[in-house]
Design an enzyme around this catalytic site. Structure first.
Site, PDB file in Angstrom:
ATOM      1  N   GLU A 268       0.900  -0.953  -0.024  1.00 31.37           N
ATOM      2  CA  GLU A 268       0.091  -0.051   0.132  1.00 31.37           C
ATOM      3  C   GLU A 268       0.765   1.116   0.080  1.00 31.37           C
ATOM      4  O   GLU A 268       1.425   1.691   1.081  1.00 31.37           O
ATOM      5  CB  GLU A 268      -0.871  -0.218   1.329  1.00 31.37           C
ATOM      6  CG  GLU A 268      -1.903  -1.201   1.333  1.00 31.37           C
ATOM      7  CD  GLU A 268      -3.032  -1.105   0.605  1.00 31.37           C
ATOM      8  OE1 GLU A 268      -3.332   0.101   0.080  1.00 31.37           O
ATOM      9  OE2 GLU A 268      -3.861  -2.070   0.566  1.00 31.37           O
ATOM     10  N   CYS A 302      -2.361   9.327   2.103  1.00 35.65           N
ATOM     11  CA  CYS A 302      -1.954   8.845   0.812  1.00 35.65           C
ATOM     12  C   CYS A 302      -3.226   9.066  -0.110  1.00 35.65           C
ATOM     13  O   CYS A 302      -2.755   9.283  -1.423  1.00 35.65           O
ATOM     14  CB  CYS A 302      -1.824   7.236   1.045  1.00 35.65           C
ATOM     15  SG  CYS A 302      -3.472   6.398   1.787  1.00 35.65           S
TER      16      CYS A 302
END
Ligand code: NAD
Length: 511
Positions: A268, A302
Site C-alpha cells: 500500500e 495517501c
C-alpha cells in the site's frame, strides 16, 4: 526527566494508556526493548512526549520464534471463536477511543476528530472481521469425474509481518490485524519509529484481551524499530506475508527483498490523487470536497488530493471560492477541538514542503494562497494552492506529503481522464459531474486507472467495507473490505475421490 510532556499534569491522561517516561517497544507475551531509545516528539510544538526502547535484531528473532509457536495454538481455534477474540479487541478499543485518538493527535499531529476517527476504523474493521469469521471459505465446485469432490480450502498463511507508515498509526495496523487474526494468522507489527508511543499503547490494549483469554500474547507481537527491523521482516523466510504501507521508494526495496525469497507481499504505497471538476458539476459540493481532500490531515493522507483539474469555464470561479475557503481554515494545535489543520509530522516534512513550493515556482507555478512556513512553534505550514503549472510538470507528478494543491485547466473529458492516469501512482481519483454517460465512462476501461474511483465525493475518506488500495506504483495491494481477506490466506484446490474407480481428468486413459 521533567521536560517530557508525560510528566506534566495536563498530559497525565497518557498514563491511562499505560504509557510512562520510558516504554518498552517489544512485546511477544512479555515486554522488552534493548535497542535504541527513541524519543517521540509532538509535531504541534516539537516538545518531547516520552521515550520508547526499540527492538534489537536478537529480540526481533526471538519474537518471530515466539509468534510461530503461538500460531500452533491460534490456528487450531475455530474461526468464529477467533472472531470472538477480535470482537473483544474492538470493545477494548471502544473503551479507549478518545484517549487513543488524543494520543494520535499529540504524536502524529492529526486533528482530534481525525485521530478518534482512525481508532473508529479499527473498531469498524473488528466488527467486520467478526462477521467474516463465520463466512470466509471456498466453494465446492462441480467435478467432471463421477465419485469425486472438488473443494476449495482456504488456510492461514501463518505469520503476517505488518510494517506501517506514520500517517495512519492505528487504522492500517487495525485493518491488517483484524483480518489476519480471523483468518488464523499471528501478527508481528513494526510501526513508524516516530509514532512508537501509539504502537505501544495499541499493543497494550490488544495484549490485555489475549491475557484475559489465557492465550499467548505473541499472537499479536510488536517490535518497534526503523529500517533495520523493517529490512529483517522483508528478508525473513519465516514471515509468510509482508504487509507494507509506506512510500513507493521504500515499498519497492521491500518488495524486491520479499520477491527474492518468493514471499508474499501486500503493498500500500504512495498516491498522487486527482479531482476533476466538469462544467456541469454541482459546484456546492466542490469547495468542501476539495478542502477536505487537500487540507485534511495537513495533506498527509495517501489519498490527499494533490492535483485539481478544472474545466476552463469554471476555473477562475472555483479558484476564487477555494482561496476564500483556505483563508478561513483554522490552523493550530491539533488537539484543540476547533482546529481544522494541524502541523506536518516532522521538521524534514516542512523542508520538503518548502522545496516543493520553490520547484513549482521554477516550473512556472504561481502561488494563489499559502506557500509559507508559519512562524510559531511546531511544524506548521500554510495550505497552498498553485496555478499555472503544466499537467505534466515534474513537481505535479511527485507525491509531496504536504498540503499543496496544483490547479490545472482542461478543455475536454478525454484530456482530463488522460491526465488523471498519466502519473506513476494509481490510488484515488474523483470526478464531479451530473452527466450519467461520463460517470460510467469514468468507471469503465478507458476511465480512471486507480484503485479508488469516486464520483461527487473527495478522493479521501474511504469506508472500510470496500477493498482499499491502488494500482501501478501504489503497489497493487488491497486491504480492509470486500474479499481482501484472501490476501491473508493460501488457497488449496482439493480433489477427493470417494469412488472405487480412478477416472482421469480430460478423459485420459493411462493403461
Ligand atoms: P516510509 O516509506 O518512510 O516508511 C514506512 C515504514 O517503512 C516505516 O515503518 C519505516 O520505518 C519503514 N522502513 C523504512 N525503511 C525501511 C526499509 N529499508 N525496509 C523496511 N522498512 C522500512 O513512509 P512514511 O513517510 O512513514 O509514510 C508516508 C508514505 O506512506 C506516503 O508515501 C503515503 O502515500 C504512504 N501511505 C500509503 C498508504 C496506502 O494505503 N496506500 C497509507 C498510508 C501511507
Amino acid at each position: 526527566m521533567s521536560s517530557l510532556l508525560i510528566n506534566q499534569p495536563e498530559y497525565s491522561w497518557l498514563k491511562e494508556l499505560g504509557l510512562k517516561e520510558d516504554n518498552e517497544g517489544v512485546y511477544n507475551g512479555t515486554w522488552g526493548g534493548k535497542g535504541e531509545v527513541v524519543t517521540s516528539y509532538c509535531p504541534g510544538n516539537n516538545a518531547p512526549i516520552a521515550r520508547v526502547k526499540q527492538a534489537t535484531l536478537d529480540e526481533y528473532n526471538e519474537t518471530v520464534n515466539k509468534a510461530k509457536e503461538a500460531w500452533k495454538i491460534w490456528a487450531d481455534i475455530p474461526a468464529p471463536k477467533r472472531g470472538e477474540i477480535v470482537r473483544q479487541i474492538g470493545d477494548a478499543l471502544r473503551k479507549k477511543i478518545k484517549l487513543l485518538g488524543h494520543l494520535e493527535s499529540l504524536e502524529m499531529g492529526k486533528i482530534l476528530v481525525e485521530g478518534v476517527g482512525e481508532v473508529q476504523e479499527y473498531v469498524d474493521i473488528c466488527d467486520y472481521a467478526v462477521g467474516l469469521s463465520r463466512i470466509i471459505g471456498g466453494p465446492i465446485l462441480p467435478s467432471e469425474r463421477p465419485g469425486h469432490a472438488l473443494i476449495e480450502q482456504w488456510n492461514p498463511v501463518g505469520l503476517v509481518g505488518i510494517i506501517t507508515a506514520f500517517n495512519f498509526p492505528v487504522a492500517v495496523y487495525g485493518w491488517n490485524n483484524a483480518l489476519a487474526l480471523i483468518c488464523g494468522n499471528v501478527c508481528l507489527w513494526k510501526g513508524a519509529p516516530t509514532t512508537s508511543l501509539t504502537s505501544v499503547a495499541v499493543t497494550k490494549i490488544v495484549a490485555q484481551v489475549f491475557e484475559d483469554n489465557k492465550l499467548p500474547g505473541a499472537i499479536c507481537s510488536l517490535t518497534c524499530g526503523g529500517a533495520d527491523i523493517g529490512n529483517a521482516i522483508a528478508k525473513d523466510e519465516r514471515v509468510d506475508l509482508v504487509s507494507f504501507t509506506g512510500s513507493t521508494n521504500v515499498g519497492k526495496q521491500v518488495a524486491l527483498k520479499v520477491q527474492e525469497r518468493f514471499g508474499r507481499k501486500l503493498l500500500e504505497l504512495g498516491g498522487n490523487n486527482a479531482i476533476i471538476v466538469f462544467e456541469d458539476a454541482d459546484l456546492s459540493l466542490v469547495t468542501p470536497s476539495v478542502l477536505f481532500a487537500a487540507v485534511g490531515t495537513a495533506g498527509q493522507r495517501c489519498t490527499t488530493a494533490r492535483r485539481l483539474f478544472l474545466h476552463e469555464s469554471i476555473h477562475d470561479e472555483i479558484v476564487e471560492k477555494l482561496s476564500k475557503a483556505y483563508a478561513q481554515v483554522r490552523i493550530g494545535d491539533p488537539c484543540a477541538p476547533d482546529t481544522l489543520c494541524g502541523p506536518l509530522h516532522t521538521k524534514q516534512a516542512v523542508e520538503m514542503y518548502l522545496s516543493a513550493v520553490e520547484q513549482a515556482k521554477c516550473e512556472g507555478g504561481t502561488v494563489v494562497c499559502g506557500g509559507k512556513v508559519i512562524d510559531r512553534p511546531g511544524n506548521f505550514v500554510e495550505p497552498t494552492i498553485m496555478t499555472g503549472l503544466a499537467h505534466d510538470a515534474a513537481i505535479v507528478h511527485k507525491e509531496t506529503f504536504a498540503p499543496i494543491l496544483y490547479v490545472i485547466k482542461f478543455k475536454t473529458e478525454e484530456e482530463a481522464f488522460a491526465w488523471n492516469n498519466e502519473v506513476k501512482q494509481g490510488l484515488s481519483s474523483s470526478i464531479f459531474t451530473k452527466d450519467l454517460g461520463r460517470i460510467f465512462r469514468w468507471l469503465g476501461p478507458k476511465g480512471s486507472d486507480c484503485g479508488l474511483v469516486n464520483v461527487n465525493i473527495p478522493t479521501s475518506g474511504a469506508e472500510i467495507g470496500g477493498a482499499f488500495g491502488g494500482e501501478k506504483h501504489t503497489g497493487g495491494g488491497r486491504e480492509s473490505g470486500s474479499d481482501s481477506w484472501k490476501h491473508y490466506m493460501r488457497r488449496s484446490t482439493c480433489t477427493i475421490n470417494y469412488s472405487k474407480d480412478l477416472p482421469l481428468a480430460q478423459g485420459i486413459k493411462f493403461q
